[in-house]
Every structure is written in C-alpha cells, then in structure tokens.
Design a protein around this motif. Sequence first.
Motif, PDB file in Angstrom:
ATOM      1  N   TYR A  52       0.722  -1.101  -0.060  1.00 35.49           N
ATOM      2  CA  TYR A  52      -0.036   0.074   0.022  1.00 35.49           C
ATOM      3  C   TYR A  52       0.832   1.254  -0.024  1.00 35.49           C
ATOM      4  O   TYR A  52       1.839   1.431   0.743  1.00 35.49           O
ATOM      5  CB  TYR A  52      -0.939  -0.005   1.211  1.00 35.49           C
ATOM      6  CG  TYR A  52      -1.589   1.403   1.544  1.00 35.49           C
ATOM      7  CD1 TYR A  52      -2.729   1.610   0.643  1.00 35.49           C
ATOM      8  CD2 TYR A  52      -1.196   2.325   2.516  1.00 35.49           C
ATOM      9  CE1 TYR A  52      -3.206   2.951   0.645  1.00 35.49           C
ATOM     10  CE2 TYR A  52      -1.788   3.378   2.477  1.00 35.49           C
ATOM     11  CZ  TYR A  52      -2.747   3.724   1.780  1.00 35.49           C
ATOM     12  OH  TYR A  52      -3.791   5.016   1.847  1.00 35.49           O
ATOM     13  N   LYS A  53       0.383   2.241  -0.813  1.00 39.25           N
ATOM     14  CA  LYS A  53       1.177   3.364  -0.960  1.00 39.25           C
ATOM     15  C   LYS A  53       0.182   4.331  -0.994  1.00 39.25           C
ATOM     16  O   LYS A  53      -0.633   4.638  -1.605  1.00 39.25           O
ATOM     17  CB  LYS A  53       2.121   3.632  -2.024  1.00 39.25           C
ATOM     18  CG  LYS A  53       2.858   5.045  -2.065  1.00 39.25           C
ATOM     19  CD  LYS A  53       3.624   4.883  -3.082  1.00 39.25           C
ATOM     20  CE  LYS A  53       4.257   6.201  -2.934  1.00 39.25           C
ATOM     21  NZ  LYS A  53       5.442   6.658  -3.937  1.00 39.25           N
ATOM     22  N   ARG A  54      -0.083   5.394   0.065  1.00 41.55           N
ATOM     23  CA  ARG A  54      -1.021   6.173   0.026  1.00 41.55           C
ATOM     24  C   ARG A  54      -0.829   7.620  -0.776  1.00 41.55           C
ATOM     25  O   ARG A  54       0.491   7.718  -1.080  1.00 41.55           O
ATOM     26  CB  ARG A  54      -1.345   6.812   1.656  1.00 41.55           C
ATOM     27  CG  ARG A  54      -0.009   7.672   2.096  1.00 41.55           C
ATOM     28  CD  ARG A  54      -0.179   8.469   3.398  1.00 41.55           C
ATOM     29  NE  ARG A  54       0.844   9.099   3.738  1.00 41.55           N
ATOM     30  CZ  ARG A  54       1.485  10.096   3.121  1.00 41.55           C
ATOM     31  NH1 ARG A  54       1.126  10.742   2.183  1.00 41.55           N
ATOM     32  NH2 ARG A  54       2.545  10.775   3.680  1.00 41.55           N
ATOM     33  N   PRO A  55      -1.848   8.174  -1.239  1.00 40.23           N
ATOM     34  CA  PRO A  55      -1.514   9.210  -2.109  1.00 40.23           C
ATOM     35  C   PRO A  55      -0.676  10.256  -1.404  1.00 40.23           C
ATOM     36  O   PRO A  55      -0.506  10.193  -0.131  1.00 40.23           O
ATOM     37  CB  PRO A  55      -2.771   9.857  -2.314  1.00 40.23           C
ATOM     38  CG  PRO A  55      -3.836   8.896  -1.964  1.00 40.23           C
ATOM     39  CD  PRO A  55      -3.188   8.056  -0.794  1.00 40.23           C
TER      40      PRO A  55
ATOM     41  N   THR B 223      -7.990   9.435   6.008  1.00 39.98           N
ATOM     42  CA  THR B 223      -6.998   9.474   7.109  1.00 39.98           C
ATOM     43  C   THR B 223      -7.511  10.028   8.363  1.00 39.98           C
ATOM     44  O   THR B 223      -8.693  10.532   8.295  1.00 39.98           O
ATOM     45  CB  THR B 223      -5.812  10.158   6.634  1.00 39.98           C
ATOM     46  OG1 THR B 223      -6.361  11.696   6.633  1.00 39.98           O
ATOM     47  CG2 THR B 223      -5.119   9.910   5.485  1.00 39.98           C
ATOM     48  N   ASN B 224      -6.899   9.971   9.415  1.00 37.24           N
ATOM     49  CA  ASN B 224      -7.152  10.696  10.704  1.00 37.24           C
ATOM     50  C   ASN B 224      -7.172  12.167  10.778  1.00 37.24           C
ATOM     51  O   ASN B 224      -7.881  12.715  11.525  1.00 37.24           O
ATOM     52  CB  ASN B 224      -6.434  10.179  12.176  1.00 37.24           C
ATOM     53  CG  ASN B 224      -5.063  10.614  11.835  1.00 37.24           C
ATOM     54  OD1 ASN B 224      -4.440  10.729  10.605  1.00 37.24           O
ATOM     55  ND2 ASN B 224      -4.378  10.563  12.883  1.00 37.24           N
ATOM     56  N   ALA B 225      -6.684  12.790   9.598  1.00 39.48           N
ATOM     57  CA  ALA B 225      -6.927  14.308   9.456  1.00 39.48           C
ATOM     58  C   ALA B 225      -7.829  14.742   8.329  1.00 39.48           C
ATOM     59  O   ALA B 225      -7.910  15.694   7.954  1.00 39.48           O
ATOM     60  CB  ALA B 225      -5.424  14.796   9.007  1.00 39.48           C
ATOM     61  N   ASN B 226      -8.767  13.490   8.045  1.00 38.79           N
ATOM     62  CA  ASN B 226      -9.843  13.826   7.343  1.00 38.79           C
ATOM     63  C   ASN B 226      -9.484  14.096   5.709  1.00 38.79           C
ATOM     64  O   ASN B 226     -10.103  15.014   5.079  1.00 38.79           O
ATOM     65  CB  ASN B 226     -10.952  14.968   7.803  1.00 38.79           C
ATOM     66  CG  ASN B 226     -11.693  14.433   8.762  1.00 38.79           C
ATOM     67  OD1 ASN B 226     -11.587  13.414   9.294  1.00 38.79           O
ATOM     68  ND2 ASN B 226     -12.537  15.372   9.210  1.00 38.79           N
ATOM     69  N   ARG B 227      -8.489  13.790   5.402  1.00 36.84           N
ATOM     70  CA  ARG B 227      -7.717  13.836   3.990  1.00 36.84           C
ATOM     71  C   ARG B 227      -8.248  12.568   3.455  1.00 36.84           C
ATOM     72  O   ARG B 227      -8.063  11.443   3.715  1.00 36.84           O
ATOM     73  CB  ARG B 227      -6.018  13.698   3.787  1.00 36.84           C
ATOM     74  CG  ARG B 227      -5.765  14.868   4.661  1.00 36.84           C
ATOM     75  CD  ARG B 227      -6.021  16.217   3.876  1.00 36.84           C
ATOM     76  NE  ARG B 227      -5.386  17.341   4.215  1.00 36.84           N
ATOM     77  CZ  ARG B 227      -5.065  18.513   3.611  1.00 36.84           C
ATOM     78  NH1 ARG B 227      -5.399  18.649   2.364  1.00 36.84           N
ATOM     79  NH2 ARG B 227      -4.616  19.539   4.291  1.00 36.84           N
TER      80      ARG B 227
ATOM     81  N   ASN C  33     -11.199   7.189   9.031  1.00 37.41           N
ATOM     82  CA  ASN C  33     -12.421   7.905   9.071  1.00 37.41           C
ATOM     83  C   ASN C  33     -12.989   7.620   7.879  1.00 37.41           C
ATOM     84  O   ASN C  33     -12.395   7.244   6.888  1.00 37.41           O
ATOM     85  CB  ASN C  33     -12.276   9.522   9.273  1.00 37.41           C
ATOM     86  CG  ASN C  33     -11.726   9.775  10.669  1.00 37.41           C
ATOM     87  OD1 ASN C  33     -11.818   9.169  11.439  1.00 37.41           O
ATOM     88  ND2 ASN C  33     -10.993  10.990  10.687  1.00 37.41           N
ATOM     89  N   VAL C  34     -14.268   7.343   7.898  1.00 30.52           N
ATOM     90  CA  VAL C  34     -15.138   6.896   6.738  1.00 30.52           C
ATOM     91  C   VAL C  34     -16.509   8.016   6.592  1.00 30.52           C
ATOM     92  O   VAL C  34     -16.953   7.928   7.655  1.00 30.52           O
ATOM     93  CB  VAL C  34     -15.508   5.326   6.804  1.00 30.52           C
ATOM     94  CG1 VAL C  34     -16.367   5.158   5.829  1.00 30.52           C
ATOM     95  CG2 VAL C  34     -14.225   4.938   6.963  1.00 30.52           C
ATOM     96  N   ILE C  35     -16.779   8.028   5.320  1.00 33.47           N
ATOM     97  CA  ILE C  35     -18.289   8.472   5.219  1.00 33.47           C
ATOM     98  C   ILE C  35     -18.953   7.742   4.111  1.00 33.47           C
ATOM     99  O   ILE C  35     -18.430   7.270   3.184  1.00 33.47           O
ATOM    100  CB  ILE C  35     -18.083  10.129   4.511  1.00 33.47           C
ATOM    101  CG1 ILE C  35     -17.510  11.091   5.644  1.00 33.47           C
ATOM    102  CG2 ILE C  35     -19.607  10.400   4.188  1.00 33.47           C
ATOM    103  CD1 ILE C  35     -17.282  12.365   5.051  1.00 33.47           C
ATOM    104  N   LEU C  36     -20.131   7.145   4.520  1.00 32.84           N
ATOM    105  CA  LEU C  36     -20.773   6.396   3.523  1.00 32.84           C
ATOM    106  C   LEU C  36     -21.913   7.143   2.864  1.00 32.84           C
ATOM    107  O   LEU C  36     -22.198   8.273   3.495  1.00 32.84           O
ATOM    108  CB  LEU C  36     -21.636   5.261   4.518  1.00 32.84           C
ATOM    109  CG  LEU C  36     -21.015   4.328   5.261  1.00 32.84           C
ATOM    110  CD1 LEU C  36     -22.051   3.534   6.161  1.00 32.84           C
ATOM    111  CD2 LEU C  36     -19.913   3.745   4.734  1.00 32.84           C
ATOM    112  N   ALA C  37     -22.302   7.006   1.782  1.00 30.14           N
ATOM    113  CA  ALA C  37     -23.036   7.736   0.980  1.00 30.14           C
ATOM    114  C   ALA C  37     -23.756   6.801  -0.067  1.00 30.14           C
ATOM    115  O   ALA C  37     -23.267   5.898  -0.596  1.00 30.14           O
ATOM    116  CB  ALA C  37     -22.110   8.959   0.053  1.00 30.14           C
ATOM    117  N   HIS C  38     -25.103   7.258  -0.343  1.00 26.44           N
ATOM    118  CA  HIS C  38     -25.785   6.556  -1.252  1.00 26.44           C
ATOM    119  C   HIS C  38     -26.871   7.439  -1.780  1.00 26.44           C
ATOM    120  O   HIS C  38     -27.029   8.605  -1.370  1.00 26.44           O
ATOM    121  CB  HIS C  38     -26.465   5.264  -0.859  1.00 26.44           C
ATOM    122  CG  HIS C  38     -27.649   5.669   0.038  1.00 26.44           C
ATOM    123  ND1 HIS C  38     -27.437   5.924   1.441  1.00 26.44           N
ATOM    124  CD2 HIS C  38     -28.960   5.388  -0.188  1.00 26.44           C
ATOM    125  CE1 HIS C  38     -28.817   5.900   1.799  1.00 26.44           C
ATOM    126  NE2 HIS C  38     -29.710   5.662   1.053  1.00 26.44           N
ATOM    127  N   SER C  39     -27.383   7.014  -2.898  1.00 24.18           N
ATOM    128  CA  SER C  39     -28.110   8.016  -3.666  1.00 24.18           C
ATOM    129  C   SER C  39     -29.671   7.527  -3.594  1.00 24.18           C
ATOM    130  O   SER C  39     -29.974   6.269  -3.392  1.00 24.18           O
ATOM    131  CB  SER C  39     -27.831   7.996  -5.348  1.00 24.18           C
ATOM    132  OG  SER C  39     -28.041   6.727  -5.943  1.00 24.18           O
TER     133      SER C  39
END
Length: 155
Positions: A20-23, A62-66, A99-105
Amino acid sequence: MKPLVPSTLVLSSCEIELHYKRPLYSEMSFVGCAEDAVRLLKDYVNPHQLDLREHFWVILMTNANRVISICEVASGTTLGVQTNIKYIFQLILKTNAVNVILAHSHPSGNLKVSTRDVKETKKFLRLAKLMDITLLDHIIITSESFSSFAIEGLL
C-alpha cells in the motif's frame, strides 16, 4: 501415507502480502463537513446515473480527514441497493483508513431516511467501533440536494 489433494497443497503454501502506498498528502482533498463530501461526490459520480438507479459509495480518509479514496461499492435499481459490508471493511483495511463517510443516492429525489438506511448505518457503526474506525457521516444524495445523518443527529 495419505496422498495430498491439490487443494491441500495450495493451502499449505498460501501467503498473503499487502502493498500500500497512500497518495501524496499535498494532493489529498480535505473533508471538513457534509457539504465538502457532497461536492467531492458530485465531482466523482456520473450525474446521469443519479436519477437512474441507487448507488452506494464509501469515502475513505486519514485521521486528518484527508481523502485516500472514493469507491463505488454497489449499484442497484430504482428501488434500492444491496451493500456488502464485508467488502466495505476490506477497502477500509486495505487503504488503512481511519475515518469513513458512507453515501448513497435516492433516484426518486426523496431525501427521507428509510428504516433500512438507519438499520444498515447502525450495523456499520457497531462493527466500526470494534475496529477503531470512525463513521463521520452517512449522506443521501440526489441530483438536487442531500441529507446528512450527522447534521440530522442520526449518528
């Protein structure tokens, strides 16, 4: 001596390795509120599909909301979408998201939170807490607007 069957040979030599390599940090978008997440989603999703069928996405951060990644995890019909929570957690673990955000339409345009939306979100929250993963929001989007579980006090 008992002969080894091919499946036994394969299983005995199995090894899993994850790379794994993060952006780059400077190139990662920041999400500070629901409006930021919606803007990001609207840039990511196909606008011609929003009113056609229900889709489900996860924003991994990330934990910094990136933002590490945005992934479409399911596509359904005009009546709903079937999500695979195991697949969502695989993505979280593979990207080392915190951190995670779920989304749906909702292709109908109705932003009302359904009983099923609440049930699935609570299920995700229970599992996420066990793994020290924070669900920041669950967003419902339409082509016109959005609804946020966090803003409505449903998390």
